[in-house]
Design a protein around this motif. Structure first.
Motif, PDB file in Angstrom:
ATOM      1  N   LEU A  27       0.814  -1.223   0.014  1.00 38.32           N
ATOM      2  CA  LEU A  27       0.059   0.163   0.012  1.00 38.32           C
ATOM      3  C   LEU A  27       0.813   1.194   0.051  1.00 38.32           C
ATOM      4  O   LEU A  27       0.603   2.151  -0.757  1.00 38.32           O
ATOM      5  CB  LEU A  27      -0.958   0.007   1.202  1.00 38.32           C
ATOM      6  CG  LEU A  27      -1.659   1.331   1.390  1.00 38.32           C
ATOM      7  CD1 LEU A  27      -2.977   1.299   0.447  1.00 38.32           C
ATOM      8  CD2 LEU A  27      -2.128   1.445   3.004  1.00 38.32           C
ATOM      9  N   LEU A  28       1.927   1.274   0.805  1.00 34.78           N
ATOM     10  CA  LEU A  28       2.577   2.620   1.051  1.00 34.78           C
ATOM     11  C   LEU A  28       3.475   2.968  -0.126  1.00 34.78           C
ATOM     12  O   LEU A  28       3.566   4.181  -0.345  1.00 34.78           O
ATOM     13  CB  LEU A  28       3.594   2.486   2.413  1.00 34.78           C
ATOM     14  CG  LEU A  28       2.836   2.388   3.688  1.00 34.78           C
ATOM     15  CD1 LEU A  28       3.846   2.227   4.961  1.00 34.78           C
ATOM     16  CD2 LEU A  28       1.872   3.583   3.975  1.00 34.78           C
ATOM     17  N   THR A  29       3.870   1.765  -0.780  1.00 30.04           N
ATOM     18  CA  THR A  29       4.507   2.183  -2.220  1.00 30.04           C
ATOM     19  C   THR A  29       3.944   2.586  -3.142  1.00 30.04           C
ATOM     20  O   THR A  29       4.652   3.406  -3.880  1.00 30.04           O
ATOM     21  CB  THR A  29       5.451   0.915  -2.510  1.00 30.04           C
ATOM     22  OG1 THR A  29       4.566  -0.112  -2.585  1.00 30.04           O
ATOM     23  CG2 THR A  29       6.434   0.238  -1.513  1.00 30.04           C
ATOM     24  N   GLN A  30       2.518   2.435  -2.915  1.00 32.91           N
ATOM     25  CA  GLN A  30       1.957   3.230  -4.087  1.00 32.91           C
ATOM     26  C   GLN A  30       1.811   4.976  -3.843  1.00 32.91           C
ATOM     27  O   GLN A  30       1.525   5.600  -4.740  1.00 32.91           O
ATOM     28  CB  GLN A  30       0.282   2.960  -4.016  1.00 32.91           C
ATOM     29  CG  GLN A  30       0.081   1.467  -4.147  1.00 32.91           C
ATOM     30  CD  GLN A  30      -1.373   1.122  -3.821  1.00 32.91           C
ATOM     31  OE1 GLN A  30      -2.267   2.060  -3.921  1.00 32.91           O
ATOM     32  NE2 GLN A  30      -1.580  -0.171  -3.802  1.00 32.91           N
ATOM     33  N   TYR A  31       2.531   5.376  -2.897  1.00 31.06           N
ATOM     34  CA  TYR A  31       2.433   6.695  -2.504  1.00 31.06           C
ATOM     35  C   TYR A  31       3.820   7.396  -2.517  1.00 31.06           C
ATOM     36  O   TYR A  31       4.315   8.596  -2.434  1.00 31.06           O
ATOM     37  CB  TYR A  31       1.666   6.967  -1.198  1.00 31.06           C
ATOM     38  CG  TYR A  31       0.465   6.654  -1.170  1.00 31.06           C
ATOM     39  CD1 TYR A  31      -0.707   7.677  -1.612  1.00 31.06           C
ATOM     40  CD2 TYR A  31      -0.168   5.331  -1.058  1.00 31.06           C
ATOM     41  CE1 TYR A  31      -1.925   7.551  -1.816  1.00 31.06           C
ATOM     42  CE2 TYR A  31      -1.482   5.189  -1.075  1.00 31.06           C
ATOM     43  CZ  TYR A  31      -2.393   6.175  -1.512  1.00 31.06           C
ATOM     44  OH  TYR A  31      -3.773   6.081  -1.714  1.00 31.06           O
ATOM     45  N   GLY A  32       4.937   6.518  -2.356  1.00 27.96           N
ATOM     46  CA  GLY A  32       6.360   6.850  -2.285  1.00 27.96           C
ATOM     47  C   GLY A  32       7.097   5.716  -1.889  1.00 27.96           C
ATOM     48  O   GLY A  32       6.616   4.533  -1.414  1.00 27.96           O
ATOM     49  N   ASN A  33       8.465   6.002  -2.081  1.00 25.89           N
ATOM     50  CA  ASN A  33       9.491   4.956  -1.864  1.00 25.89           C
ATOM     51  C   ASN A  33       9.247   4.737  -0.327  1.00 25.89           C
ATOM     52  O   ASN A  33       9.236   5.662   0.359  1.00 25.89           O
ATOM     53  CB  ASN A  33      11.020   5.238  -2.076  1.00 25.89           C
ATOM     54  CG  ASN A  33      11.042   5.226  -3.527  1.00 25.89           C
ATOM     55  OD1 ASN A  33      10.643   4.604  -4.272  1.00 25.89           O
ATOM     56  ND2 ASN A  33      12.030   6.175  -3.929  1.00 25.89           N
ATOM     57  N   SER A  34       9.252   3.360   0.176  1.00 29.13           N
ATOM     58  CA  SER A  34       8.878   2.906   1.449  1.00 29.13           C
ATOM     59  C   SER A  34      10.146   2.433   2.037  1.00 29.13           C
ATOM     60  O   SER A  34      10.779   1.605   1.423  1.00 29.13           O
ATOM     61  CB  SER A  34       7.745   2.196   1.569  1.00 29.13           C
ATOM     62  OG  SER A  34       6.562   3.036   1.343  1.00 29.13           O
ATOM     63  N   HIS A  35      10.510   2.564   3.375  1.00 30.91           N
ATOM     64  CA  HIS A  35      11.738   2.172   3.863  1.00 30.91           C
ATOM     65  C   HIS A  35      11.331   1.814   5.462  1.00 30.91           C
ATOM     66  O   HIS A  35      10.726   2.328   6.178  1.00 30.91           O
ATOM     67  CB  HIS A  35      12.810   3.192   4.075  1.00 30.91           C
ATOM     68  CG  HIS A  35      13.276   3.793   2.791  1.00 30.91           C
ATOM     69  ND1 HIS A  35      13.891   3.271   1.661  1.00 30.91           N
ATOM     70  CD2 HIS A  35      12.697   4.800   2.157  1.00 30.91           C
ATOM     71  CE1 HIS A  35      13.798   3.847   0.828  1.00 30.91           C
ATOM     72  NE2 HIS A  35      13.242   5.042   1.203  1.00 30.91           N
ATOM     73  N   LEU A  36      11.750   0.409   5.854  1.00 32.37           N
ATOM     74  CA  LEU A  36      11.481  -0.052   7.043  1.00 32.37           C
ATOM     75  C   LEU A  36      12.847   0.627   7.964  1.00 32.37           C
ATOM     76  O   LEU A  36      13.923   0.326   7.316  1.00 32.37           O
ATOM     77  CB  LEU A  36      11.733  -1.541   7.092  1.00 32.37           C
ATOM     78  CG  LEU A  36      10.049  -2.200   6.633  1.00 32.37           C
ATOM     79  CD1 LEU A  36      10.434  -3.650   6.137  1.00 32.37           C
ATOM     80  CD2 LEU A  36       9.245  -2.129   7.749  1.00 32.37           C
ATOM     81  N   THR A  37      12.736   1.069   8.924  1.00 34.09           N
ATOM     82  CA  THR A  37      13.504   1.610   9.793  1.00 34.09           C
ATOM     83  C   THR A  37      13.437   1.086  11.170  1.00 34.09           C
ATOM     84  O   THR A  37      12.807   0.270  11.477  1.00 34.09           O
ATOM     85  CB  THR A  37      13.643   3.199   9.658  1.00 34.09           C
ATOM     86  OG1 THR A  37      12.378   3.568  10.174  1.00 34.09           O
ATOM     87  CG2 THR A  37      13.630   3.663   8.375  1.00 34.09           C
ATOM     88  N   GLY A  38      14.348   1.766  12.219  1.00 31.15           N
ATOM     89  CA  GLY A  38      14.244   1.600  13.488  1.00 31.15           C
ATOM     90  C   GLY A  38      14.732   0.016  14.064  1.00 31.15           C
ATOM     91  O   GLY A  38      15.442  -0.482  13.155  1.00 31.15           O
ATOM     92  N   SER A  39      14.150  -0.403  15.144  1.00 31.97           N
ATOM     93  CA  SER A  39      14.459  -1.476  15.659  1.00 31.97           C
ATOM     94  C   SER A  39      14.319  -2.657  14.670  1.00 31.97           C
ATOM     95  O   SER A  39      14.994  -3.922  14.917  1.00 31.97           O
ATOM     96  CB  SER A  39      14.060  -1.874  16.918  1.00 31.97           C
ATOM     97  OG  SER A  39      12.474  -1.738  17.036  1.00 31.97           O
ATOM     98  N   TYR A  40      13.309  -2.664  14.012  1.00 27.21           N
ATOM     99  CA  TYR A  40      12.979  -3.540  12.886  1.00 27.21           C
ATOM    100  C   TYR A  40      14.363  -3.867  12.133  1.00 27.21           C
ATOM    101  O   TYR A  40      14.719  -4.886  11.565  1.00 27.21           O
ATOM    102  CB  TYR A  40      11.781  -3.645  12.259  1.00 27.21           C
ATOM    103  CG  TYR A  40      11.556  -4.765  11.276  1.00 27.21           C
ATOM    104  CD1 TYR A  40      11.177  -5.850  11.435  1.00 27.21           C
ATOM    105  CD2 TYR A  40      11.913  -4.310   9.959  1.00 27.21           C
ATOM    106  CE1 TYR A  40      10.842  -6.885  10.539  1.00 27.21           C
ATOM    107  CE2 TYR A  40      11.786  -5.512   8.877  1.00 27.21           C
ATOM    108  CZ  TYR A  40      11.125  -6.713   9.268  1.00 27.21           C
ATOM    109  OH  TYR A  40      11.043  -7.678   8.248  1.00 27.21           O
ATOM    110  N   TYR A  41      14.543  -2.763  11.502  1.00 24.72           N
ATOM    111  CA  TYR A  41      15.696  -2.957  10.482  1.00 24.72           C
ATOM    112  C   TYR A  41      17.007  -3.113  11.066  1.00 24.72           C
ATOM    113  O   TYR A  41      17.976  -3.761  10.500  1.00 24.72           O
ATOM    114  CB  TYR A  41      15.903  -1.297   9.930  1.00 24.72           C
ATOM    115  CG  TYR A  41      16.728  -1.403   8.757  1.00 24.72           C
ATOM    116  CD1 TYR A  41      16.829  -1.709   7.718  1.00 24.72           C
ATOM    117  CD2 TYR A  41      18.014  -0.426   9.203  1.00 24.72           C
ATOM    118  CE1 TYR A  41      17.796  -1.622   6.615  1.00 24.72           C
ATOM    119  CE2 TYR A  41      19.137  -0.379   8.257  1.00 24.72           C
ATOM    120  CZ  TYR A  41      19.058  -0.945   7.129  1.00 24.72           C
ATOM    121  OH  TYR A  41      19.912  -0.701   5.935  1.00 24.72           O
TER     122      TYR A  41
END
Length: 191
Positions: A27-41
């Protein structure tokens, strides 16, 4: 100690499964480049929290509320709120707009997902800082961070007075290795 490492690995897998089943990144990539960040990353998870950045050309509230509507319609979305950091100017937060979402799964597991929408420059700063952290997280640094962050993330001051990034900095740059050392370090830093 092994339980702390196992817990972080379990949380990381649960987060991956949740993201996959929700289709949130799609869903989010339909609106722009999406990046997982923070503790998950960084693979430093101590609780059910996921951070995502979405790079947008301009802050268009209409589009951001369109995304919010779609997220609100996901099964198990229990709570959402909107944060406009152009207005709030919270110290330490990037300039952008957040959707702060809570997902309550049938298993009673509550997940917090913070989604930041910001321009390329703001996202680049976050990703650059994140990459620097990730590169410095060796197995022994990871263990130290998790041993400190696990109890600290249960304190009332967590996310109010200090954040995960403060813990990462203390361990990576200042050699802090125990909660006791953290307490002394943080007290001195606040002065």
């Amino acid at each position: 100690m092994d339980n702390i490492l196992q817990n972080a690995d379990i949380l990381h897998k649960e987060a991956s499964d949740l993201l996959s089943s929700m289709g949130l990144l799609k869903l989010l990539t339909q609106y722009g480049n999406s990046h997982l960040t923070g503790s998950y990353y960084y693979n430093l998870m101590t609780w059910r929290d996921i951070d995502i950045c979405v790079e947008i050309d301009s802050v268009d509230k209409t589009k951001i509320f369109e995304v919010g509507r779609a997220i609100a319609l996901f099964p198990y979305t229990s709570t959402m709120y909107f944060r406009n950091e152009f207005v709030l100017n919270t110290v330490g937060n990037p300039k952008g707009i957040f959707w702060c979402v809570e997902i309550l799964l049938p298993s009673s597991q509550l997940w917090k997902i913070d989604i930041l929408f910001a321009n390329k420059e703001e996202i680049h700063k976050i990703l650059k800082n994140g990459e620097e952290i990730k590169q410095k997280v060796t197995p022994s640094i990871r263990r130290s961070i998790l041993e400190i962050k696990t109890p600290l993330s249960k304190r009332l001051e967590y996310r109010r007075s200090y954040r995960s990034v403060d813990i990462y900095h203390a361990v990576i740059h200042d050699g802090i290795r125990t909660v006791g050392e953290w307490d002394i370090w943080w007290k001195a830093k606040k002065r």
